[in-house]
Enzyme design. Sequence first.
Site, PDB file in Angstrom:
ATOM      1  N   VAL A 127     -46.300 -39.119  31.288  1.00  0.00           N
ATOM      2  CA  VAL A 127     -45.287 -38.122  32.403  1.00  0.00           C
ATOM      3  C   VAL A 127     -46.462 -37.273  32.819  1.00  0.00           C
ATOM      4  O   VAL A 127     -47.300 -36.421  31.866  1.00  0.00           O
ATOM      5  CB  VAL A 127     -44.042 -37.622  31.648  1.00  0.00           C
ATOM      6  CG1 VAL A 127     -43.533 -36.531  32.754  1.00  0.00           C
ATOM      7  CG2 VAL A 127     -43.025 -38.728  31.349  1.00  0.00           C
ATOM      8  N   TYR A 154     -42.413 -38.456  19.347  1.00  0.00           N
ATOM      9  CA  TYR A 154     -42.097 -39.781  18.804  1.00  0.00           C
ATOM     10  C   TYR A 154     -40.966 -39.668  17.516  1.00  0.00           C
ATOM     11  O   TYR A 154     -40.014 -40.458  17.363  1.00  0.00           O
ATOM     12  CB  TYR A 154     -43.329 -40.780  18.547  1.00  0.00           C
ATOM     13  CG  TYR A 154     -44.184 -41.187  19.535  1.00  0.00           C
ATOM     14  CD1 TYR A 154     -43.645 -41.237  20.790  1.00  0.00           C
ATOM     15  CD2 TYR A 154     -45.433 -41.178  19.354  1.00  0.00           C
ATOM     16  CE1 TYR A 154     -44.546 -41.723  21.871  1.00  0.00           C
ATOM     17  CE2 TYR A 154     -46.390 -41.528  20.419  1.00  0.00           C
ATOM     18  CZ  TYR A 154     -45.845 -41.852  21.583  1.00  0.00           C
ATOM     19  OH  TYR A 154     -46.508 -41.893  22.669  1.00  0.00           O
ATOM     20  N   GLY A 180     -37.526 -33.517  29.874  1.00  0.00           N
ATOM     21  CA  GLY A 180     -36.799 -34.995  29.233  1.00  0.00           C
ATOM     22  C   GLY A 180     -37.155 -36.345  29.793  1.00  0.00           C
ATOM     23  O   GLY A 180     -36.353 -37.304  29.477  1.00  0.00           O
ATOM     24  N   GLY A 226     -39.806 -38.166  29.423  1.00  0.00           N
ATOM     25  CA  GLY A 226     -40.372 -39.403  28.375  1.00  0.00           C
ATOM     26  C   GLY A 226     -39.145 -39.858  27.550  1.00  0.00           C
ATOM     27  O   GLY A 226     -39.237 -41.110  27.601  1.00  0.00           O
TER      28      GLY A 226
END
Length: 167
Positions: free
Chosen positions: A96, A139, A104, A106
């Site tokens: 991104v 992640y 938000g 990703g």
Amino acid sequence: MAENVRIRETTAEDMPTLRSLIEAFLPFVSNAPGDAVTITVEDLVRDGFGDKPCFTCLFLEVLEDGKPPQVAGYTLYYFAYSTWSGRVLFMEDIFVLPEHHRKGFGKFILKHLAKIALDNKCERLSWQGIKERDCTHFYNAVGAGCNSAWSNFKLDVQGMASLLEEP
């Protein structure tokens, strides 16, 4: 997510934009010089839209009234196979643009990929991430696990050629 966005599959005509996004992504994953990316637009068209496409690419676009859609990011993925569990969707890249971080986007892309993986009966969605980069907290926040017991290996073109020359 406050902004109106969409995800769409790319076309061959989008490959110059993808090539530019790959260049923009480079500083986030490597300290390599800008000429480290050797893939060409022609390579991307051949490999993504030929007889046997090697990948699928999706663009994340921001939609604003009266303006053409603005590409804010991309993901590139392909299907692989695990002898232990079956079908796998492998995400090669997710990126991104910095001006769209913390919106938000990703997570929006990952959710889209998770749906594609589930719709295709994949047992997992996999990717590689650089441990020293800021992305690991993202992640972890989406519930991804990291398998530190495995190492990644690769043979580049020179390595493959050398291997073939060995007796």
